[in-house]
Design a protein around this motif. Structure first.
Motif, PDB file in Angstrom:
ATOM      1  N   LYS A  49      29.997  36.398  35.136  1.00  0.00           N
ATOM      2  CA  LYS A  49      30.214  37.356  34.053  1.00  0.00           C
ATOM      3  C   LYS A  49      31.219  36.759  33.085  1.00  0.00           C
ATOM      4  CE  LYS A  49      27.836  40.824  35.770  1.00  0.00           C
ATOM      5  NZ  LYS A  49      26.711  41.454  35.144  1.00  0.00           N
ATOM      6  N   ILE A  75      31.848  44.992  35.807  1.00  0.00           N
ATOM      7  CA  ILE A  75      31.066  44.740  37.014  1.00  0.00           C
ATOM      8  C   ILE A  75      31.185  45.968  37.896  1.00  0.00           C
ATOM      9  CG2 ILE A  75      30.782  43.290  39.042  1.00  0.00           C
ATOM     10  CD1 ILE A  75      32.171  41.060  37.679  1.00  0.00           C
ATOM     11  N   GLU A  81      33.604  41.758  30.282  1.00  0.00           N
ATOM     12  CA  GLU A  81      32.453  42.499  30.804  1.00  0.00           C
ATOM     13  C   GLU A  81      32.858  43.346  32.003  1.00  0.00           C
ATOM     14  OE1 GLU A  81      28.774  40.500  31.535  1.00  0.00           O
ATOM     15  OE2 GLU A  81      29.101  39.074  29.910  1.00  0.00           O
TER      16      GLU A  81
END
Length: 100
Positions: free
Chosen positions: A27, A33, A31
């Motif tokens: 990633k 997760i 971002e």
């Protein structure tokens, strides 16, 4: 509220706002997760995982740890091999624990 979840065959105990270092995830910085392999949330224990429970994290940094030296030596032969290794990691900030 705390949770125990699994990432890359390792288990982590976290609360909201905690910073953890896990094995490298694919990633980009910034971002989000979501991990669904949640083993425990407060007093709720999974068998082996809790259904509909997630731990949401945000990627803060991708990096490498300090270098470690690996030295292989064979006696009597004047044979010596030196090798270095830097383990990649992902720095995560826990943004929430969701239990439905």
């Amino acid at each position: 509220m705390f949770a125990i979840f699994e990432v890359g065959s390792k288990q982590y105990k976290v609360q909201k706002g905690d910073v953890i270092y896990v094995e490298k995830q694919d990633k980009k910085v910034g971002e989000n997760i979501s991990f669904d392999k949640v083993l425990m949330v407060d007093s709720t224990i999974g068998k082996p995982y809790i259904k509909n429970a997630t731990v949401a994290c945000k990627v803060e940094k991708q990096g490498k740890q300090k270098k470690i030296l690996i030295i292989k030596h064979k006696r009597y032969t004047r044979s010596l091999k030196r090798q270095g290794h830097r383990q990649p990691y992902t720095k995560l900030v826990v943004t929430g624990i969701n239990l439905k």
